[in-house]
Design an enzyme around this catalytic site. Structure first.
Site, PDB file in Angstrom:
ATOM      1  N   GLU A  45       0.827  -1.203   0.000  1.00 31.86           N
ATOM      2  CA  GLU A  45       0.000   0.000   0.000  1.00 31.86           C
ATOM      3  C   GLU A  45       0.864   1.257   0.000  1.00 31.86           C
ATOM      4  OE1 GLU A  45      -3.764   1.748   2.559  1.00 31.86           O
ATOM      5  OE2 GLU A  45      -1.966   1.168   3.659  1.00 31.86           O
ATOM      6  N   LYS A 136      -9.053   4.232  -2.072  1.00 34.59           N
ATOM      7  CA  LYS A 136      -9.442   3.672  -0.771  1.00 34.59           C
ATOM      8  C   LYS A 136     -10.735   4.315  -0.273  1.00 34.59           C
ATOM      9  CE  LYS A 136      -7.238   2.441   3.630  1.00 34.59           C
ATOM     10  NZ  LYS A 136      -5.958   2.539   4.384  1.00 34.59           N
ATOM     11  N   CYS A 170      -5.406  -2.203   2.539  1.00 32.62           N
ATOM     12  CA  CYS A 170      -5.239  -2.192   3.991  1.00 32.62           C
ATOM     13  C   CYS A 170      -6.547  -2.477   4.728  1.00 32.62           C
ATOM     14  CB  CYS A 170      -4.627  -0.849   4.405  1.00 32.62           C
ATOM     15  SG  CYS A 170      -3.842  -0.830   6.020  1.00 32.62           S
TER      16      CYS A 170
END
Length: 316
Positions: A45, A136, A170
């Site tokens: 990430e 994200k 994540c």
């Protein structure tokens, strides 16, 4: 029919907050993965140009603080503008080496003013084409001070025969509905990207595999205090406040039955190669397929908005 797939986990550190140098390192590892026979290479990430480790340790919530504004401005200057060609060397490397890639970037999105930053997971196919850019959905805790919230546009899977591959950033791997949106598109190879840390990857990698009966690849980065550049704004303050290790890797792979294929690899910068057998997915799906025969769409159903969010629509 091809039954197996080789996947490379590139557990590496960035040249922290240096876009050009980190791109060069990523290209080198794409080449290494291809030479080892991999069809897919995965990176952690926010690897390009790096995770914002300073925020938690330096009072990142101080309002109108010159320290925080200066670091954000520097971070923004090294972030990736895809429309400007900042990924061109990487996409060309994928094309030249005939290998697909999942890569975590910090995106300076041209369609959202060009200055707000997004934690984005990019999928590049073997022909060097960017097939999805997943921003994200919800940055985690202190990340919200530097990253903007994403949208559903990148919740997509891709054909990587014999598998269907998808990925999340994540802690959004903890979101049941985000996972379900990928399962429903036929995902049987899940890629989870992390900044690094066994506390992140050890439990959830096995859990997702057992829930989905898919292979799960968790790939992480590395970062230590000694890798902080000395030409950053307020570099001495950052170095004094940072722990010796900020990200220790722990990349790993789990089989569809929940068993380790590659146990968490802590602290070692390397490229790890695993071979996945598609038959293992089909065996486990006889027991449970959470968006197939073990679902009840007449009772519960998910709606996903994949429209790319924008502030203005122009009619000329």
């Amino acid at each position: 029919m091809k039954e197996n797939l080789k996947v490379a986990l590139a557990q590496i550190s960035p040249i922290w907050l240096n876009q050009k140098a980190t791109v060069k390192k990523i290209v080198e590892y794409i080449q290494k993965a291809s030479q080892k026979g991999a069809s897919l290479v995965c990176f952690g990430e926010a690897l390009l140009p790096g995770y914002p480790f300073w925020v938690e340790k330096t009072g990142g919530a101080k309002f109108n603080d010159d320290f925080q504004k200066s670091l954000f401005a520097y971070y923004s200057s090294q972030a990736v503008n895809i429309a400007n060609g900042d990924l061109d060397l990487i996409t060309q490397a994928c094309k030249d080496n005939q290998i697909a890639c999942y890569l975590g970037i910090i995106e300076r999105a041209h369609d959202r003013s060009g200055h707000s930053l997004y934690c984005t997971l990019v999928y590049i196919d073997k022909s060097g084409m960017i097939q999805s850019t997943h921003r994200k959905l919800v940055p985690t805790h202190e990340e919200r001070l530097v990253w903007s919230i994403g949208d559903g546009n990148g919740l997509r899977t891709h054909d990587l025969s014999p598998f269907t591959v998808g990925g999340l950033n994540c802690w959004e791997n903890w979101l049941p509905l985000a996972r379900t949106s990928l399962y429903a598109q036929g995902e049987d190879l899940h890629v989870a990207v992390w900044p690094g840390g066994e506390h992140n990857t050890h439990d959830i990698t096995r859990f997702i595999a057992k829930e989905s009966r898919s292979y799960v690849v968790s790939v992480s980065g590395l970062m230590s205090k000694e890798q902080i550049p000395t030409d950053l704004p307020f570099c001495n303050d950052i170095i004094d406040l940072m722990p010796d290790s900020m990200a220790n890797g722990a990349s790993c792979v789990v089989k569809p039955n929940g068993e380790w294929l590659l146990e968490p690899q802590v602290g070692q910068e390397d490229i790890f190669i695993v071979e996945l057998e598609h038959e293992a997915v089909r065996k486990e799906r006889s027991l449970i397929d959470v968006t197939g025969h073990y679902s009840r769409p007449d009772i519960t159903k998910l709606t996903v908005n994949r429209e790319r969010q924008t502030i203005a629509e122009f009619e000329d």
